[in-house]
Write a protein that holds these residues in place. Structure first.
Motif, short mmCIF file in Angstrom:
data_model
loop_
_atom_site.label_atom_id
_atom_site.label_comp_id
_atom_site.label_asym_id
_atom_site.label_seq_id
_atom_site.Cartn_x
_atom_site.Cartn_y
_atom_site.Cartn_z
N ASN A 19 0.82 -1.20 0.00
CA ASN A 19 0.00 0.00 0.00
C ASN A 19 0.86 1.26 0.00
O ASN A 19 2.08 1.21 0.18
CB ASN A 19 -0.99 -0.01 1.17
N ARG A 24 1.19 -2.26 4.67
CA ARG A 24 0.48 -3.51 4.43
C ARG A 24 0.81 -4.02 3.03
O ARG A 24 1.15 -3.24 2.13
CB ARG A 24 -1.03 -3.34 4.55
N THR A 26 -0.25 -7.41 0.07
CA THR A 26 -1.08 -8.55 -0.27
C THR A 26 -0.41 -9.35 -1.36
O THR A 26 0.24 -8.78 -2.26
CB THR A 26 -2.50 -8.10 -0.71
N ASP A 59 -8.62 -1.81 1.97
CA ASP A 59 -8.73 -2.95 2.90
C ASP A 59 -9.78 -3.96 2.45
O ASP A 59 -10.46 -4.57 3.27
CB ASP A 59 -9.07 -2.46 4.32
N SER A 63 -4.61 -8.99 3.81
CA SER A 63 -3.29 -8.35 3.77
C SER A 63 -2.48 -8.73 5.00
O SER A 63 -3.01 -9.21 6.00
CB SER A 63 -3.43 -6.82 3.68
#
Length: 338
Positions: A19, A24, A26, A59, A63
């Protein structure tokens, strides 16, 4: 988008989206298992990665906490690593320190060398060297990763091929360089593995700081916790990235995943060679440059190259003070053969 490569059981790691705040991430393996795989199929993959990145910001996907210490260089190894010398101020200082005239062509035709790309260091991995006498130096730079570039590409075609931007510490062994260059066959032993920033970003992430060819932000270089360099990467860059890429592609195509570096970021100041940060200047992105200035001014250098235990940190912040790429932070350690 901001992309990173995390450690796993393979040499090439696993691709993740990070991000904007670098907190964070993913996993992106269902789209592309590695960054190289993404670059190989960029036109198809990039829109899917962009959608995933947007979901991460909201969000809306699972993540994990992003830890820069877990990141490898975005490309842990690459098909091509070509480093230019776009800041001719730096080259001019090198030659002036040894009373050598600089050819006029240096202002019109970029210098470039082909570095080793089979094993890059991770951004927080130590710089292990057998001997301090090698003259261990950092070089803070900006680099881009390209898509496929045809041989003979124009700067405009090269500009369109820029996929990602990142930072690099192009480690140099100054004590070995003169003898190697004296052979007339370029760098090899004097240019060990480089390290790249934890995160590589698409140019749009840079906003107004990216003009299509340069990054107009200060490069923050700290040595042992003290400010060493704050040179602006968009200032005094004689050759922009499209020009460097076109130069590299003059006689060969570049494959997707080729990395092209800017060379040491270097700024003049009031028409002179620049001043240390402590004296109100923007400092330097490598130790060799301040040693050159010391030689020019006093006849001999006084700043030592890096020693075992020294730590360099290289980072770039946006206008709001947020880290763009994460930080390269490396400590010099003595290499002990296993």
């Amino acid at each position: 988008m901001k992309l990173a490569t995390l450690r796993d059981c393979s040499r090439d790691g696993k691709l993740v989206l990070v991000n904007t705040s670098l907190t964070r991430c993913t996993e992106a393996g269902h789209i592309a298992p590695t960054l190289q795989a993404a670059l190989d199929n960029w036109d198809e993959v990039a829109p899917k990665l962009a959608t995933l990145a947007e979901s991460l910001e909201h969000d809306a996907v699972p993540s994990l906490r992003f830890h820069e210490h877990d990141a490898l260089s975005p490309l842990p190894r690459a098909y091509q690593w070509a480093d230019g010398s776009a800041y001719v101020n730096h080259v001019e200082l090198v030659r002036k320190a040894r009373n050598a005239e600089m050819p006029a062509s240096f202002w019109t035709d970029p210098l470039m060398y082909q570095g080793g790309s089979d094993a890059f260091l991770a951004p927080r991995e130590p710089i292990r060297m057998a001997d301090e006498a090698f003259g261990i130096d950092m070089e803070g730079e900006v680099a881009v990763i390209t898509g496929d570039v045809p041989m003979g590409a124009t700067p405009e075609e090269a500009r369109a091929a820029i996929r990602l931007v990142m930072l690099v510490n192009d480690v140099s062994l100054r004590g070995l360089i003169p003898a190697e260059l004296g052979k007339g066959f370029g760098f090899f032993q004097s240019k060990p593995s480089s390290a790249f920033s934890p995160v590589a970003v698409t140019p749009d992430e840079l906003g107004e700081a990216w003009d299509g060819g340069k990054v107009h932000l200060p490069l923050r270089v700290d040595l042992n916790g003290q400010p060493f360099g704050r040179a602006n990467a968009g200032v005094d860059m004689t050759f922009d990235f499209p020009t460097l890429i076109a130069h590299a592609a003059k006689t060969r195509p570049l494959s997707a995943g080729a990395i092209v570096g800017s060379g040491t970021v270097s700024n003049k100041m009031d028409g002179g060679p620049g001043k240390p940060v402590a004296e109100g200047g923007v400092g330097y992105s490598c130790i060799a440059e301040i040693r050159m200035i010391e030689t020019i001014e006093t006849g001999a250098p006084k700043t030592p190259f890096m020693r075992f235990g020294d730590t360099v940190r290289i980072e770039m912040q946006d206008a709001d003070g947020h880290s763009v790429f994460g930080a390269i932070e490396q400590t010099v350690e003595k290499y002990e053969k296993a």
